[in-house]
Design a protein around this motif. Sequence first.
Motif, PDB file in Angstrom:
ATOM      1  N   LEU A 297       3.556   8.102   1.892  1.00  0.00           N
ATOM      2  CA  LEU A 297       2.298   8.233   1.162  1.00  0.00           C
ATOM      3  C   LEU A 297       1.812   6.859   0.758  1.00  0.00           C
ATOM      4  N   ALA A 298       0.532   6.593   1.025  1.00  0.00           N
ATOM      5  CA  ALA A 298      -0.001   5.252   0.802  1.00  0.00           C
ATOM      6  C   ALA A 298      -1.454   5.318   0.365  1.00  0.00           C
ATOM      7  N   THR A 299      -1.976   4.161  -0.001  1.00  0.00           N
ATOM      8  CA  THR A 299      -3.370   4.079  -0.439  1.00  0.00           C
ATOM      9  C   THR A 299      -4.340   3.994   0.718  1.00  0.00           C
ATOM     10  N   ASN A 300      -3.821   3.791   1.932  1.00  0.00           N
ATOM     11  CA  ASN A 300      -4.680   3.762   3.112  1.00  0.00           C
ATOM     12  C   ASN A 300      -3.861   4.212   4.320  1.00  0.00           C
ATOM     13  N   SER A 301      -4.539   4.590   5.358  1.00  0.00           N
ATOM     14  CA  SER A 301      -3.861   5.162   6.520  1.00  0.00           C
ATOM     15  C   SER A 301      -3.009   4.129   7.251  1.00  0.00           C
ATOM     16  N   TRP A 302      -3.481   2.872   7.299  1.00  0.00           N
ATOM     17  CA  TRP A 302      -2.727   1.836   8.003  1.00  0.00           C
ATOM     18  C   TRP A 302      -1.380   1.601   7.330  1.00  0.00           C
TER      19      TRP A 302
ATOM     20  N   GLY B  31       0.795  -1.223   0.000  1.00  0.00           N
ATOM     21  CA  GLY B  31       0.000   0.000   0.000  1.00  0.00           C
ATOM     22  C   GLY B  31       0.820   1.262   0.000  1.00  0.00           C
ATOM     23  N   VAL B  32       2.089   1.185   0.393  1.00  0.00           N
ATOM     24  CA  VAL B  32       2.952   2.366   0.382  1.00  0.00           C
ATOM     25  C   VAL B  32       3.377   2.662  -1.053  1.00  0.00           C
ATOM     26  N   LEU B  33       3.224   3.892  -1.484  1.00  0.00           N
ATOM     27  CA  LEU B  33       3.539   4.286  -2.854  1.00  0.00           C
ATOM     28  C   LEU B  33       4.803   5.122  -2.961  1.00  0.00           C
ATOM     29  N   ASP B  34       5.081   5.938  -1.930  1.00  0.00           N
ATOM     30  CA  ASP B  34       6.187   6.882  -2.067  1.00  0.00           C
ATOM     31  C   ASP B  34       6.561   7.413  -0.687  1.00  0.00           C
TER      32      ASP B  34
ATOM     33  N   ALA C 275       0.253   3.704   5.509  1.00  0.00           N
ATOM     34  CA  ALA C 275       1.106   4.879   5.720  1.00  0.00           C
ATOM     35  C   ALA C 275       1.765   4.834   7.087  1.00  0.00           C
ATOM     36  N   MET C 276       1.006   4.438   8.094  1.00  0.00           N
ATOM     37  CA  MET C 276       1.572   4.370   9.447  1.00  0.00           C
ATOM     38  C   MET C 276       2.601   3.247   9.582  1.00  0.00           C
TER      39      MET C 276
END
Length: 746
Positions: free
Chosen positions: A273-278, A248-251, A280-281
């Motif tokens: 930066l990710a597609t969802n908050s989880w 899910g992490v993109l950048d 990203a964390m």
Amino acid sequence: MSEITNVSRRQFLKLSGISAGGLVLGGLLPGFKPVWAQDGDALSELNLFVSIGSDDLVHIICHRSEMGQGIRTGLPQVVADELMADWHKVRVVQGLANAEYGSQNTDGSRSVRRFYQIMREMGASARTMLEQAAANQWQVPLEEVQAKDHQVVHAKTGRSLRFGELAESASTLTPPAKETLKLKPASEFTYIGKNVPIVDMPAILNGSTVYGQDVQLPGMLYASIERTPVVGANVKAVDNSAALKVSGVLDTFVMPKQSEPVLFKPLPGVAVLATNSWAAMQGRKALSIEWTDSPHAGHDSEAYLDVLKGRVKQQGKVIRSVGDAYAGMMNAVDTFEALYSVPYLIHAPMEPPAATAVFNDGSCEIWACTQTPQSTQRNVAEALGIEPDKVKVNVTLLGGGFGRKSKPDFSVEAAILAKHTGKPVKVSWSREDEIQHGYYHAAAAMHFQAGVDDSGRVVSWIQRTAFPSISWTFNGTTDEPSGSELDLGFGDLPFVLDNLSCETQKAEAHLRIGWVRSVSNIQHAFAIGSFVDELADKLERRPRDLWLELLGDDRLVDPEPEGFKYGNYGESKAVFPIDIARLKGVLNLVADKAGVEKPTAKNEAWGISVHRSFVSYVAVATKVRVEGGKVQVLEMHSAIDAGTVVNPDRVKSQMEGAMIFGLSLAMMGDISVKGGAVVQSNFHDYPILRINQSPLIHSYIVESSQPPGGVGEPGVPPVAASLCNAIFRASGKRIRDLPISKHMQV
């Protein structure tokens, strides 16, 4: 009942009847020309306060931020009253950022006291235009018609026209001059002074409203940022390889470097930066970051507070004086002194900061739980290198603010990342982020000394304060309190004294210092309120009696002839003087209502304190039980004189909230720093008051025709002193260093 409507610009034009000639108020005052305003999904500029559609609905703009204090009800209440509108036909629309409104910074307890008169004029102007439109249609003198119950009537003939029927013709008229407006007498108020339910309540209860954390946009990315733990440190190197492997992490993106002054710039760090908050964390946890050195890396809050305590024991810079306090102290029959301290504190609103941004074609749109849309607009524009009018700021509901959300760094973060990615980006702060990377209430030390004559009268008084200044956040150099901070419960001491010296000492800043609910009044009211109680005990006087003696005869106090340039919270001293009669009034009211001088059970006692802040007057009485080293708060009474009150229910609610907030700070509030980094991280080590710790609360509002004062903040300052005074009288233990949890079980 009235309600909040979520409308787009096109919907707003349609609903308000603008396309069919709906009423738009022209500017009544320089700098307060109405501008376009709309709800969170609006995409265009603002330009009005009041509109009326042919459907009879009245749309009233609220240009301030709603965070539970009820301002989206209070200000429209004022407009609707003067307009003679039916509250059930009122629709409230949230205003966007626009300088034409004057200040939209919803802090300093200023919303009602700054805009009460203006909103009355807005309502009265609209009413007059409707009446003129009806008079023109009936060809009768204006004096013969009257707005009433959402219509205009002609008593002689019994004719009437609904507001919606008059909107089109009224909109063609020139708004009346301000000096010609006829405002209603208070005896005819319909809504002002009444308990009108807040318009947001239904949506809050059913979960349909939108807070900053709730914003969702198509294709949105989620960002979680690992920020520098020490102010002044920047990213030296980063290994993001593990983070990029998280599903899910993109950048990742290295946030801009930061130099002092820190202002409202984002802290340095690395965003995931990710597609969802989880994702990203989790990606953030996998980052490996090396930080540069910082001059603040050696900061230790415990050692720092000891330094401040040492400084305030020495003679400092005099900011206000009467007579010769040092000679008075030498000639006194007896002297007493005490040293008080307050640690760093943080806001801890239930909703941490959150902002969502979109950047397209050189323009940016923000959705944020912000107290300050205009500052957000300016700071985002500066960070992106665009003009402020290219930034639109949509204000969501705020899940609490307390001053934190008037610092727009979190919105700037979202804007920077949206520009970098070319996609909508939402930045959500966690509780750990909010506690460890916020703007802090300054740690402070205060020293007090009093001399008395042979009759026990206080004849000389010396007080000193030292705390890192908010000004450092803005200029990076200040190492002593600013004048505006000394206005807050220190230089404006309202006592009658033959000899007085108010002094300051230096205090270097090592954290981002910002305003927290009631700001410097927190430490100053605690120290003054405690010291008066200590003197009363030493002199074997009732605390109330000593307070009344020190306050002296009813009069208006002006500190300026004694060398202190007093800002008075930005208000006219002629309109909002320091009024001793009002201070004594709330003190006597709360003492009588609580029965503070009546006998109590063993190990139980009352404590009182009183304070003026934000041009309002508040007294607090607190009853505690102390057994086995544990303090239990049993009961609290508060009384406020805030002048004219728009919505008593909201004032009562604010006072109850202030009691809880003040108790939390006094009992458990403590941010400690080691190696320049904040130690605490969540509610397990920075606790707030729980239900089992909350007392029975009684609130009293003084009826008054004086201009409206502040409400959101004035309730907090007297709480800590009243609590500590009660603890002393129940246990004999005097607490001079907050929080109480360092001395007793809470």
